[in-house]
Design a protein around this motif. Structure first.
Motif, PDB file in Angstrom:
ATOM      1  N   ALA A  16      80.895  58.241  14.550  1.00 27.84           N
ATOM      2  CA  ALA A  16      81.707  58.943  13.481  1.00 27.84           C
ATOM      3  C   ALA A  16      81.267  60.161  13.404  1.00 27.84           C
ATOM      4  N   HIS A  48      76.418  60.459   4.899  1.00 32.00           N
ATOM      5  CA  HIS A  48      75.932  60.696   6.493  1.00 32.00           C
ATOM      6  C   HIS A  48      74.496  60.221   6.742  1.00 32.00           C
ATOM      7  N   TYR A  65      74.711  56.339   7.118  1.00 35.33           N
ATOM      8  CA  TYR A  65      75.747  55.663   8.135  1.00 35.33           C
ATOM      9  C   TYR A  65      74.722  55.209   9.215  1.00 35.33           C
ATOM     10  N   LYS A 118      76.502  59.102  14.845  1.00 36.67           N
ATOM     11  CA  LYS A 118      77.027  59.900  13.683  1.00 36.67           C
ATOM     12  C   LYS A 118      76.802  61.507  14.393  1.00 36.67           C
TER      13      LYS A 118
END
Length: 335
Positions: free
Chosen positions: A263, A283, A286, A290
């Motif tokens: 992501a 975030h 996550y 990422k």
């Protein structure tokens, strides 16, 4: 101008949001019911006058099999199977005009832009009604059906977003193994949800994602759309606990904890609409690979074309591996 936390505080921030015990079962049941629909995906060519792209009007079954509209744009003359980008729209917008939003098809992708049920009269047009229950609500969509997770508007919209990926994978020109989701603001929140609910995606892009860290968001900004929740609870004073329980079923933080798809995030530190701490919370939570781009001097527009350029690079690396281009045969759509 309201300021959120300092950057060191933002990087240390963790959300207090917790998923209800039946979160996973709730979404398994919701998606199983939606996928039980017998309705088919329809694809109709649209004459746009564009010389380099082909456009198709798509209708696919969303929540409860209800019809959802989308545009499919593709490079003219491209051959498949093509990698695909499924895009979700920001709050108040719809799929717009067929000649808008040409970036992803121009970059060589099959681009499916999902309409947003019940929205699409704020800054771009939409064509999909919301057929779900409503009940008392503040103006806007954020408290529609918020009395119960089963009736909540975003249960329907997130299901539509998952079914858009399912629909894209049925299209003859699309390589089902190379599908990414992308969005900004509300669209970014939907991309996070789909990244958790469709674990075999190739990638997800969530720029300044809305719908994250509700317990903090509704307290630190007076801006709409989050203000809709405060307005609702200012009148329905006895509904605070029930509303926050409903919101926990759609919170991007709870989806982020379940997502393993690579992501890309972006956040803007002067954003008053989506407080930056809520993006950092998603975030930080996550679970998959990422990256995060921080725009220090921008508001809700975030990186604008720079975010687009970053997303192009990010998706190219994951959807177009060396030796596989985006221009193989694309047969099977009406011409």
């Amino acid at each position: 101008m309201h300021r959120d936390l300092t950057e060191p505080e933002l990087r240390a921030h963790r959300s207090s949001q917790r998923a209800p015990a039946d979160f996973d079962a709730f979404w398994r049941r919701t998606l199983a019911d939606a996928r039980g629909s017998e309705r088919t995906v329809t694809v109709t060519p649209v004459a746009t006058g564009l010389a380099t792209l082909d456009t198709f009007d798509v209708t696919f079954p969303g929540f409860a099999g209800q019809p959802v509209r989308a545009w499919l744009r593709m490079p003219r003359g491209a051959s498949g199977p093509l990698p695909a980008v499924v895009q979700y729209v920001g709050y108040g917008g719809g799929r717009g005009h067929p000649t808008e939003n040409l970036l992803w098809a121009s970059a060589g992708y099959a681009h499916l832009q999902m309409d947003t049920r019940g929205q699409g009269s704020g800054w771009s047009r939409g064509d999909t009604p919301d057929c779900g229950p409503a009940g008392p609500q503040a103006p806007g969509m954020l408290t529609r059906g918020v009395e119960d997770p089963a009736t909540y508007y975003y249960r329907r919209l997130i299901t539509d977003a998952v079914r858009a990926v399912d629909a894209a994978r049925t299209l003859a020109p699309v390589d089902p193994a190379r599908v990414a989701v992308l969005g900004q603001s509300q669209g970014g929140g939907l991309a996070l949800a789909v990244a958790a609910l469709v674990p075999d995606l190739a990638a997800a892009v969530a720029h300044v994602p809305f719908l994250c860290d509700f317990p903090r968001a509704v307290l630190v900004t007076d801006a709409h759309p989050y203000r809709e929740i405060a307005d609702y609870l200012a009148v329905h004073r006895d509904r605070v606990e029930a509303v926050h329980r409903t919101l926990s079923y759609v919170d991007g933080v709870n989806f982020a904890r379940r997502a393993a798809v690579p992501a890309r995030f972006s956040v803007a530190l002067m954003d008053e609409i989506v407080p930056p701490s809520t993006v950092f919370a998603a975030h930080q939570a996550y679970a998959g690979p990422k990256e995060l781009t921080v725009w220090h001097y921008n508001g809700h527009e975030a990186g604008g074309p720079e975010d687009d350029a970053g997303a192009l690079d990010f998706l190219r690396a994951r959807l177009l591996p060396p030796g596989r281009g985006a221009d193989g045969p694309a047969d099977g759509l009406p011409g």
